[in-house]
Design an enzyme around this catalytic site. Sequence first.
Site, short mmCIF file in Angstrom:
data_model
loop_
_atom_site.label_atom_id
_atom_site.label_comp_id
_atom_site.label_asym_id
_atom_site.label_seq_id
_atom_site.Cartn_x
_atom_site.Cartn_y
_atom_site.Cartn_z
N GLU A 173 0.83 -1.20 0.00
CA GLU A 173 0.00 0.00 0.00
C GLU A 173 0.87 1.25 0.00
OE1 GLU A 173 -3.03 0.04 -0.61
OE2 GLU A 173 -3.88 -1.88 0.02
N HIS A 207 2.05 1.67 -3.50
CA HIS A 207 0.99 2.26 -4.31
C HIS A 207 0.97 3.78 -4.13
CE1 HIS A 207 -1.43 -1.77 -3.96
NE2 HIS A 207 -0.29 -1.91 -4.61
N TYR A 227 1.99 7.10 -7.27
CA TYR A 227 1.28 8.26 -7.80
C TYR A 227 2.20 9.48 -7.83
CZ TYR A 227 -2.74 5.26 -7.16
OH TYR A 227 -3.61 4.21 -7.23
N GLU A 256 -10.99 -0.92 -0.69
CA GLU A 256 -10.10 -1.42 -1.73
C GLU A 256 -10.83 -1.98 -2.94
OE1 GLU A 256 -6.88 -3.84 -0.54
OE2 GLU A 256 -6.20 -2.46 1.00
N GLU A 260 -4.79 -5.06 -5.22
CA GLU A 260 -6.02 -4.81 -4.47
C GLU A 260 -7.00 -5.97 -4.61
OE1 GLU A 260 -5.60 -2.70 -2.49
OE2 GLU A 260 -4.84 -0.79 -3.27
N HIS A 281 -5.85 -8.32 -1.99
CA HIS A 281 -6.11 -7.76 -0.66
C HIS A 281 -7.59 -7.88 -0.30
CE1 HIS A 281 -2.42 -4.87 -1.19
NE2 HIS A 281 -2.09 -6.14 -1.27
#
Length: 324
Positions: A98, A101, A105, A158, A192, A195
Amino acid sequence: MVDTYYKAINWNKIEDQVDKATWEKLTSQFWLDTRIPLSNDIDDWRTLSDTEHTLVGHVFGGLTLLDTLQSQDGIEEIRKDIRTQAETAVFNNIQFMESVHAKSYSSIFSTLNTAEEIEEIFEWTDHNEFLQKKAEYINEIYKNGTGLEKKVASVFLETFLFYSGFYTPLYYLGNNKLANVAEIIKLIIRDESVHGTYIGYKFQLGYNELSEEEQSKMQDWMYDLLYKLYDNEEKYTHTLYDDIGWTDEVLVFLRYNANKALMNLGQSPLFPDGNAEDVNPIVMNGVSTGTSNHDFFSQVGNGYLMGKVEAMKDNDYDIGREKK
């Protein structure tokens, strides 16, 4: 013999084989944003309008906030209610990814945006009413909810709430634009998927131990939560997509993913138009998380050094519970 003070984890004697299978799947999927050649998308970026630039920036700003919430607070709280030692290891992996992730960005921003634009993106992210409310709804459950409620909040986050943002890069991918940006999003979606399925499975184990009365109360609570989240998400989607005219299509995509979140939790779908065939087929094609056919040296796809890894299917963690 001395009494046990601290118990060593024994991966050769696993209490729940789903823990081991999930660990193996997640580690085989490992990736980093630094291996994706985002600069190859600059030419595409220059062809987009100012409205599209703003949309992409705000979409990824919102996703950054949600991944930050999940990495800094969400998984930390869920880990407090583990059933097995191996589950801790799985959640450690999830928490790290996470963070990957969220960082990804910023890699996109630093490639496509000016310093002033990046500043505007984070200013918007930190003050958008509906984005902040979304984070508040989820984080309040992380702080004050039961172990099962935290898992529900995580799955809704998620498997449902991320997808108002995922729509944009998947749409551009389907139109042969921003392929490397979309490659990162597909890698994130692949993570995701695991997850949400894994945490949903752990929820189902606990849910099945409840009495019928407790199950009924839990169902009422989670559907009420979904309605509240969807109402806010609809407003958030309008702020993102009204200017470009995609709002209605994005809302269909959200309903599809809300139904998938419920399925991960072992519950019945809620939205009648939340089926795959209702979603823009260009976007649905992008949801596929297979390995891209990229040359290793020129454009690293999501198969680099990993081999083929498929996303979790809806029935991968079917524990034999009849859906209501």
